[in-house]
Write a protein that holds these residues in place. Structure first.
Motif, PDB file in Angstrom:
ATOM      1  N   GLU A  69       0.830  -1.197   0.000  1.00  0.00           N
ATOM      2  CA  GLU A  69       0.000   0.000   0.000  1.00  0.00           C
ATOM      3  C   GLU A  69       0.868   1.251   0.000  1.00  0.00           C
ATOM      4  N   VAL A  70       0.394   2.246  -0.735  1.00  0.00           N
ATOM      5  CA  VAL A  70       1.051   3.544  -0.802  1.00  0.00           C
ATOM      6  C   VAL A  70      -0.037   4.604  -0.693  1.00  0.00           C
ATOM      7  N   ASN A  92       2.581  -1.979   4.030  1.00  0.00           N
ATOM      8  CA  ASN A  92       2.791  -3.373   3.629  1.00  0.00           C
ATOM      9  C   ASN A  92       1.611  -3.804   2.754  1.00  0.00           C
ATOM     10  N   ALA A  93       1.418  -5.078   2.595  1.00  0.00           N
ATOM     11  CA  ALA A  93       0.360  -5.580   1.714  1.00  0.00           C
ATOM     12  C   ALA A  93      -1.040  -5.331   2.259  1.00  0.00           C
ATOM     13  N   HIS A 119      -4.991   5.934  -2.128  1.00  0.00           N
ATOM     14  CA  HIS A 119      -4.114   4.823  -1.766  1.00  0.00           C
ATOM     15  C   HIS A 119      -4.587   3.586  -2.519  1.00  0.00           C
ATOM     16  N   ASN A 120      -3.682   2.664  -2.679  1.00  0.00           N
ATOM     17  CA  ASN A 120      -4.002   1.447  -3.419  1.00  0.00           C
ATOM     18  C   ASN A 120      -4.329   0.298  -2.467  1.00  0.00           C
ATOM     19  N   HIS A 121      -5.030  -0.670  -2.992  1.00  0.00           N
ATOM     20  CA  HIS A 121      -5.302  -1.922  -2.293  1.00  0.00           C
ATOM     21  C   HIS A 121      -4.603  -3.044  -3.065  1.00  0.00           C
ATOM     22  N   LEU A 156      -7.427   2.784  -5.072  1.00  0.00           N
ATOM     23  CA  LEU A 156      -6.986   2.345  -6.387  1.00  0.00           C
ATOM     24  C   LEU A 156      -6.717   0.853  -6.428  1.00  0.00           C
ATOM     25  N   ASN A 157      -6.920   0.272  -7.593  1.00  0.00           N
ATOM     26  CA  ASN A 157      -6.377  -1.044  -7.911  1.00  0.00           C
ATOM     27  C   ASN A 157      -5.883  -0.961  -9.344  1.00  0.00           C
ATOM     28  N   GLY A 158      -5.429  -2.051  -9.907  1.00  0.00           N
ATOM     29  CA  GLY A 158      -4.870  -2.024 -11.242  1.00  0.00           C
ATOM     30  C   GLY A 158      -5.867  -1.736 -12.346  1.00  0.00           C
TER      31      GLY A 158
END
Length: 169
Positions: A69-70, A92-93, A119-121, A156-158
């Motif tokens: 995660e960011v 971390n993840a 932030h991403n998941h 966010l995700n891909g």
């Protein structure tokens, strides 16, 4: 990237990063990410929507598929224009910790009037968790005390993004 990618893949990754940087630079030169004046005609709304889509696509491309995660902050000036995108912290993840002092320092240093958090998941599911919703509410109150508007917080995700506050997407 050492040892993971071959030379051809490294070149593609570098080219993609260059395109993303160029896209962000073009967004900075564009109009507002949200309308700040009384003029809310169709052309202005379309321009704002296109800028938001381009920014969201850039965030998804850059952060959506990471395996950790960011948290990033999009800094916006009083006219609704992009100042910069700042990477705040890595986690971390499963989670990322938010440092309010770092957020405040970044806002002050850049003279931002408004911010959007993202932030991403890494799980691939961009559905906001209850923890995401709670943290967003707390940050919104905290930022309001600093006289900074929290426009939204997106996950966010891909493949895309979800809005926690429902204001961005």
């Amino acid at each position: 990237m050492e040892g993971i990618f071959n030379e051809g893949e490294k070149e593609l990754i570098e080219a993609a990063q260059l395109v993303l940087r160029e896209g962000v630079n073009r967004l900075k030169a564009r109009g507002a990410l949200y309308a700040t004046n009384i003029k809310h005609d169709r052309e202005t709304r379309n321009e704002v929507l296109q800028a938001r889509i381009a920014l969201t696509d850039s965030l998804v491309a850059h952060y959506g598929s990471l395996r950790h995660e960011v948290m990033v902050m999009v800094l916006i000036d009083a006219q609704g224009r992009l100042i910069s995108i700042e990477e705040l912290c890595k986690g971390n993840a499963r989670k990322v910790s938010i440092n309010c002092r770092e957020i405040a320092a970044c806002i002050i240093a850049n003279g931002a009037d408004s911010v959007m958090l993202a932030h991403n998941h890494p799980s691939g599911d961009n559905t906001p968790s209850q923890q995401d919703v709670d943290a967003t509410k707390q940050l919104g109150v905290w930022l309001a005390a600093m006289e900074v508007q929290l426009i939204d917080h997106i996950v966010l995700n891909g493949e895309g993004a979800s809005s926690i506050m429902g204001k961005w997407l």
